[in-house]
Design an enzyme around this catalytic site. Structure first.
Site, mmCIF file in Angstrom:
data_model
loop_
_atom_site.group_PDB
_atom_site.id
_atom_site.type_symbol
_atom_site.label_atom_id
_atom_site.label_comp_id
_atom_site.label_asym_id
_atom_site.label_seq_id
_atom_site.Cartn_x
_atom_site.Cartn_y
_atom_site.Cartn_z
ATOM 1 N N GLY A 69 32.630 -11.229 87.553
ATOM 2 C CA GLY A 69 32.230 -12.825 87.783
ATOM 3 C C GLY A 69 33.503 -12.732 88.586
ATOM 4 O O GLY A 69 34.502 -12.850 88.242
ATOM 5 N N GLY B 138 35.564 -16.976 89.762
ATOM 6 C CA GLY B 138 34.841 -18.971 90.342
ATOM 7 C C GLY B 138 35.969 -19.479 91.129
ATOM 8 O O GLY B 138 36.909 -18.465 91.710
ATOM 9 N N HIS C 235 38.600 -21.016 90.236
ATOM 10 C CA HIS C 235 39.526 -20.648 89.537
ATOM 11 C C HIS C 235 40.491 -19.281 88.906
ATOM 12 O O HIS C 235 41.415 -19.283 87.975
ATOM 13 C CB HIS C 235 39.852 -21.920 88.376
ATOM 14 C CG HIS C 235 40.323 -23.036 89.457
ATOM 15 N ND1 HIS C 235 40.218 -24.334 87.890
ATOM 16 C CD2 HIS C 235 40.447 -23.767 90.079
ATOM 17 C CE1 HIS C 235 40.225 -26.105 88.974
ATOM 18 N NE2 HIS C 235 40.513 -24.933 90.282
ATOM 19 N N VAL D 109 36.470 -12.850 86.240
ATOM 20 C CA VAL D 109 36.061 -12.261 84.939
ATOM 21 C C VAL D 109 35.836 -10.700 84.398
ATOM 22 O O VAL D 109 35.344 -10.375 85.380
ATOM 23 C CB VAL D 109 34.773 -13.075 83.927
ATOM 24 C CG1 VAL D 109 34.445 -12.741 82.571
ATOM 25 C CG2 VAL D 109 35.180 -14.702 84.282
ATOM 26 N N LYS E 225 39.049 -13.825 81.375
ATOM 27 C CA LYS E 225 39.414 -14.656 82.176
ATOM 28 C C LYS E 225 40.222 -15.066 82.579
ATOM 29 O O LYS E 225 41.705 -15.062 81.741
ATOM 30 C CB LYS E 225 38.397 -16.065 81.522
ATOM 31 C CG LYS E 225 38.414 -16.837 83.327
ATOM 32 C CD LYS E 225 38.267 -18.484 83.030
ATOM 33 C CE LYS E 225 37.050 -18.722 83.248
ATOM 34 N NZ LYS E 225 36.341 -19.986 83.161
ATOM 35 N N ASP F 243 30.216 -30.632 83.433
ATOM 36 C CA ASP F 243 30.168 -29.876 84.274
ATOM 37 C C ASP F 243 28.812 -28.752 83.539
ATOM 38 O O ASP F 243 28.981 -27.585 84.075
ATOM 39 C CB ASP F 243 31.543 -28.521 84.651
ATOM 40 C CG ASP F 243 30.994 -28.233 86.068
ATOM 41 O OD1 ASP F 243 29.568 -28.264 86.680
ATOM 42 O OD2 ASP F 243 31.743 -26.941 86.006
#
Length: 751
Positions: free
Chosen positions: A567, A569, A571, A574, A588, A688
């Site tokens: 994954g 994102g 920032h 993962v 992460k 969030d």
């Protein structure tokens, strides 16, 4: 009595109740019905094909339910239908071709579903349509040119889909068009040059696409405009020439394009303007003072351009301002004294400019401020003690200036402060011990000043990273990287306060101690840096040795090879790592960007603070964290099915994703939120919650993740928080339904 026996019924309205279960096929026997209203319930089933038997039906509204499956093709038999509302359900598959047969249709709303496929060419046959809402689905392909034949159309909403290709220039031929929403798609090419040819367009949004080219000439004379969003594209043109005067304009966002030229004084002639956003372009010149005549402006964002000169003192008349952003320019001079009238400011960012002089004391009178960033300027003299009056402030950044003197004691009055950055200044003296009472402080950076003495006994200081403490002349305390304070130092400080005549002697002794300490420390640091540069690892893992665990993670992922990435994102990425202990973990790895490094570090620390202080079966478990010269890592339990958002985006997995599983996921998230909001101390607001931050295990049990933007609330004082993280459209009706469903049924449950 069975509902199917009501043969003479003409109008059936069961809306806004708490009906659940399925829609009975027997409704198809009520052949005299002209209106059927079932909206705002909890109906969960497919729409029965028998609805097509209601040949007299004029109005059909099943919106705001939990209906799923395909839209029945038999709806195409309802030739008298003028209103068809199916929005805010979970309908899937494609829009049936038969909808194109409904020649009497005036209002068609299929928004907020999971419909896929392309927009029907046959919708162009519905020449009586005034309202067409297809937004917030998964529609793909291009906009058919046949929509330009809908000459009575007033409202066309296509936003939040996967549509691509160019926007048909012929859309400008729809002269009655009042609202056109095309944002958040994959459109490319140019905007239609005659989009407001008839002069009736009030709302136009095409942001978050891949559009290029100039601003349409027709927009300059489109005086009917009320709301405009063209941000996050690659549009070009001279901003001072492409826009005119708009008597009704309330909101305009032109940010993050390639616009150039100078800011036009004409914006001051828009009397109803409340938001003006033109950040992230290539604007030059000075800020026109004439903008101040638009006295209703609440948000002004001119950041990340090439503006020069001083802030016009006339801006003091913008007394409605709530958010003011001018960061990332070449502005100079001081903050005008006229600014003291801006009492409603909540967000002020003047960072990364060339402002000089002192920070004006009247900033302390902006009592509603929650965010203040004056970093990367040339502000000098002392930090005004009046800033201590900003009791609602959550972030204060004064870094990279030439501020001097001591840290004011009054700063500790900011009981809502979460982030404090005063690094890279000339501050001296001791850190006030009253900082120990700042319970919500989660991150501090005091590096590269002339501070000395013990650190406050506060988590933000005690767990501060080394980089946040470097460059001072004599800090000591229990924090990592610092030498413990000598007890005799405390006695010296006591004499210094109690017996003024001994100050000179105490100061001399303190200086001798500090010089000896610094010389020894410098020599030790040089030796350690040369010998152990590659071993600069901070790791905390439950029941594991930190260094060996870090090395094993690097080996297990082959130095974070992309084949182990599960994954990505904004920032970080993962990775999955299979450890020698037969444990599988998710790792992460943060990848800081130069212009966002502070935010990433803040979120890193916030995640650690949150997940090491709470335990719940519906909150992801943090096994450990690592701060290394090469990497910053967070190690979590591995949940097999990954993010909910990813699962919902795959058709084959969605088919197996039944309502029982979905309700179970909602319950899990609600349990986690209830725990954070009611059972934690301090209380935690995630800020969030979205499908991207909900993880599923093999049994579809949900766990809330990603606490980087979470806020810890003080139960003994007023708290203010704002939306953070993932932004999107939130329908007010949906929000009410979600909140009432998520929390009230679960009070009192323990886990």
């Amino acid at each position: 009595m069975e509902i199917g026996n009501l043969k003479s019924l003409v109008d059936l309205s069961l809306s806004t109740n708490q009906l659940s279960g399925s829609i009975p096929p027997a409704l198809g026997d009520l052949t005299n019905l002209t209106s059927l209203y079932l909206y705002s319930n909890y109906l969960s089933s497919t729409i029965p094909m028998e609805i097509g038997n209601l040949k007299s039906l004029v109005n059909l509204d099943m919106s705001l339910n939990q209906l799923y499956g395909s839209i029945p093709t038999t709806l195409g038999d309802l030739m008298n239908l003028t209103t068809l509302h199916l929005y805010s359900n979970n309908l899937s598959s494609t829009i049936p071709m038969e909808i194109g047969n409904l020649k009497s249709l005036v209002d068609l709303d299929l928004s907020f579903n999971q419909l896929s496929g392309s927009i029907l060419l046959t919708l162009g046959n519905l020449t009586n349509l005034t309202d067409l809402y297809l937004n917030s689905n998964n529609l793909s392909g291009t906009i058919p040119t046949t929509l330009s034949d809908l000459h009575n159309l007033k409202f066309l909403y296509l936003r939040d889909n996967q549509l691509s290709g160019s926007i048909p220039p012929t859309l400008g031929n729809i002269q009655k068009l009042i609202e056109l929403e095309l944002d958040t798609n994959q459109f490319s090419g140019y905007l239609p040059h005659n989009i407001c040819r008839a002069g009736s367009l009030r709302k136009f949004t095409a942001d978050t696409n891949h559009l290029i080219g100039p601003i349409p000439k027709s927009l300059k004379t489109c005086t009917s405009l009320f709301r405009v969003r063209l941000d996050k594209n690659q549009l070009t043109g001279n901003i001072s020439e492409d826009f005119g005067v708009y008597p009704s304009l309330n909101f305009i966002d032109l940010s993050n394009n390639q616009l150039y030229g100078e800011i036009s004084p004409n914006w001051g002639l828009c009397p109803k303007l409340t938001s003006l956003r033109i950040a992230g372009n290539k604007l030059t010149g000075s800020i026109p003072a004439e903008i101040s005549t638009a006295t209703q402006i609440q948000e002004l964002d001119l950041s990340s351009n090439h503006l020069v000169g001083m802030i016009p003192k006339e801006f003091g008349s913008l007394t409605s301002l709530v958010k003011l952003m001018m960061d990332g320019n070449q502005l100079s001079g001081g903050v005008p004294s006229e600014f003291k009238s801006l009492a409603d400011l909540e967000y002020l960012d003047l960072s990364a400019n060339k402002f000089n002089d002192s920070i004006p004391s009247f900033v302390g009178d902006f009592l509603k401020l929650s965010y203040l960033n004056l970093s990367n300027n040339k502000f000098s003299q002392a930090i005004p003690f009046q800033l201590g009056k900003l009791i609602h402030l959550s972030k204060l950044d004064l870094s990279f200036n030439t501020l001097e003197g001591q840290i004011p004691l009054d700063i500790s009055n900011m009981q809502s402060l979460e982030i404090l950055n005063i690094s890279h200044n000339n501050l001296s003296g001791f850190i006030p011990t009253s900082f120990e009472d700042m319970r919500w402080l989660s991150y501090v950076d005091i590096s590269y000043n002339d501070l000395e003495g013990p650190l406050p006994n506060n988590k933000a200081f005690q767990f501060a990273p080394r980089e946040a403490l470097l460059g001072n002349k004599g800090l000591c305390g229990n924090a990592r990287f610092l030498q413990a304070c000598n007890i005799s130092n405390d006695h010296i400080l006591g004499f210094l306060i109690t017996f003024p005549l001994l100050r000179a002697l105490a100061l001399a002794l303190a200086l001798v101690f500090l010089f000896a300490f610094l010389a020894k420390r410098k020599k030790k640091d040089q030796h350690m840096n040369q010998k152990n540069m590659h071993k600069e690892i901070l790791f905390s893992v439950i029941n594991f040795d930190g260094k060996s665990m870090y090395e094993e993670i690097v080996r297990a992922t082959k130095d974070f090879d992309s084949m182990y990435c599960i994954g990505n994102g904004g920032h970080g990425s993962v990775y999955i790592a299979s450890l020698s202990s037969n444990n599988i973990v998710a790792v992460k790895k943060l990848h800081p960007l130069c212009n966002d490094e502070n935010n990433i570090q803040n979120e890193f620390l916030n995640e650690i603070r949150a997940l090491t202080e709470i335990r719940h079966r519906n909150i992801v478990k943090l096994y450990g964290f690592c701060s290394h010269k090469r990497h910053s890592l967070l190690v979590y339990e591995y949940l097999e099915r990954g993010r909910l958002a990813t699962m919902l985006s795959k058709d084959d997995e969605v088919k197996e994703f039944g309502w029982r599983k979905r309700v179970n996921i909602v319950k899990g998230v609600a349990h986690a939120l209830c725990y954070m909001h009611h059972d934690c101390l301090p209380l935690i607001v995630h800020r969030d919650i979205s499908s991207k931050n909900i993880l599923l295990d093999s049994k579809y049990e949900a766990s809330v993740s990603d606490f980087g933007t979470a806020k810890f609330l003080n139960p003994d004082s007023a708290n203010w928080t704002a939306h953070a993280g993932t932004y999107g459209y939130v329908a007010p009706g949906n929000l009410v339904v979600f909140c009432s469903f998520s929390f009230r049924p679960f009070y009192g449950l323990s886990y």
